[in-house]
Design a protein around this motif. Sequence first.
Motif, short mmCIF file in Angstrom:
data_model
loop_
_atom_site.label_atom_id
_atom_site.label_comp_id
_atom_site.label_asym_id
_atom_site.label_seq_id
_atom_site.Cartn_x
_atom_site.Cartn_y
_atom_site.Cartn_z
N ILE A 118 1.38 -27.08 25.69
CA ILE A 118 2.13 -25.94 25.15
C ILE A 118 2.12 -24.78 26.15
N GLY A 119 0.94 -24.47 26.69
CA GLY A 119 0.85 -23.40 27.68
C GLY A 119 1.65 -23.71 28.92
N TYR A 120 1.57 -24.96 29.38
CA TYR A 120 2.32 -25.37 30.57
C TYR A 120 3.82 -25.25 30.32
N GLU A 121 4.30 -25.72 29.16
CA GLU A 121 5.73 -25.69 28.85
C GLU A 121 6.23 -24.25 28.73
N TYR B 127 9.12 -22.67 30.93
CA TYR B 127 10.32 -22.19 30.25
C TYR B 127 10.70 -20.78 30.71
N PHE B 128 9.73 -19.87 30.75
CA PHE B 128 10.04 -18.49 31.08
C PHE B 128 10.27 -18.28 32.59
N ARG B 129 10.03 -19.31 33.39
CA ARG B 129 10.36 -19.24 34.81
C ARG B 129 11.79 -19.68 35.09
N GLN B 130 12.46 -20.23 34.08
CA GLN B 130 13.83 -20.71 34.24
C GLN B 130 14.79 -19.69 33.66
N GLY B 131 15.45 -18.95 34.53
CA GLY B 131 16.32 -17.88 34.07
C GLY B 131 17.44 -18.34 33.18
N ASP B 132 18.07 -19.50 33.49
CA ASP B 132 19.19 -19.95 32.68
C ASP B 132 18.74 -20.32 31.27
N SER B 133 17.58 -20.96 31.14
CA SER B 133 17.07 -21.33 29.81
C SER B 133 16.75 -20.09 28.99
N VAL B 134 16.12 -19.12 29.63
CA VAL B 134 15.76 -17.89 28.92
C VAL B 134 17.02 -17.18 28.44
N PHE B 135 18.06 -17.14 29.28
CA PHE B 135 19.28 -16.43 28.91
C PHE B 135 20.01 -17.13 27.77
N PHE B 136 20.23 -18.45 27.91
CA PHE B 136 21.08 -19.16 26.96
C PHE B 136 20.36 -19.56 25.67
N GLY C 1 3.65 -30.51 23.05
CA GLY C 1 3.86 -29.44 24.02
C GLY C 1 5.25 -28.85 23.92
N LYS C 2 6.26 -29.71 23.79
CA LYS C 2 7.65 -29.25 23.69
C LYS C 2 7.88 -28.46 22.40
N ILE C 3 7.45 -29.02 21.27
CA ILE C 3 7.68 -28.36 19.99
C ILE C 3 6.87 -27.08 19.89
N GLY C 4 5.64 -27.09 20.39
CA GLY C 4 4.83 -25.87 20.39
C GLY C 4 5.45 -24.78 21.22
N MET C 5 6.01 -25.16 22.37
CA MET C 5 6.69 -24.18 23.22
C MET C 5 7.86 -23.54 22.49
N VAL C 6 8.65 -24.37 21.79
CA VAL C 6 9.81 -23.85 21.06
C VAL C 6 9.36 -22.94 19.91
N LEU C 7 8.33 -23.34 19.20
CA LEU C 7 7.83 -22.52 18.09
C LEU C 7 7.37 -21.14 18.57
N VAL C 8 6.57 -21.13 19.63
CA VAL C 8 6.05 -19.85 20.13
C VAL C 8 7.18 -18.98 20.66
N SER C 9 8.07 -19.55 21.47
CA SER C 9 9.17 -18.76 22.03
C SER C 9 10.12 -18.29 20.93
#
Length: 270
Positions: free
Chosen positions: A11-14, A18-27, A111-119
Amino acid sequence: MRTLQLGTSRIGYELRLYFRQGDSVFFTFLFPILMLSIFAVAFSTSGTIGAAPDGTGGITFAAFYVPGMVAAGMLLSGVQNLGVDIAGEKGDGTLKRLGGTPLPVFSYFMGKIGMVLVSSVFQVILLLLVAKFAFDVSLPTEPGKWLTFAWVFLFGVITSCVLGIALSALPRTGKSATAVVIPIVLLLQFISGVYLNFAQLPSWLQNVASIFPLKWMAQGMRSVFLPERFESMEPGGSWDLGLVALVLGLWLVIGLALCKMTFRWIRRDS
């Protein structure tokens, strides 16, 4: 226990990735906030929605669009983000390399689902702060409303994540993922009451939208953020929260079955 530990570390890694990818953060992270701001400013001089004949009792367009933007953020973070992300990891060989490690599939999904939940939690907090302080939207004060928000949000995000993982099997290559996933997500937003007033859509289009989960996530969020008098504007004349839970539960089961059938570390045609 080791599977859970690996999933927690993922989760921490994802999140960092995620936040290092500008396009993902924007869209996926900022897009609902930007759309709310655009609609609120564009319709700021258009009066209110749902006002009585004497002009009282209405709400601003900013307040009207808040539930849809919350629901859209859930769909974007889960379906679009994971659908594109996992398809890309298949295409560039990341999943193939992970398949050669002791990492369990459950830990990877966790890891993927936890990342989405937190974000998504951070996203909705920022969205509501913008709505309240930039556009003077009144937020609910009743504990029952926030309890409804919590279960619709949690249920909707997890269902969106599972469907995003399942949808990642559809693109043939990582490069084609955005061309496959984004049109599906965009179309659902237009027919599910996110950008357009759902009650004003043709009946046949409402029936089509009712098949998919976004319509029900948006309806659940409308029950939280819109005044009670707006309940009569729903197609069934009610918020139908029991049906919201049922449809999301069915899509969660369908998504899990599709994940079981389609997910693999390497593409079958590799």
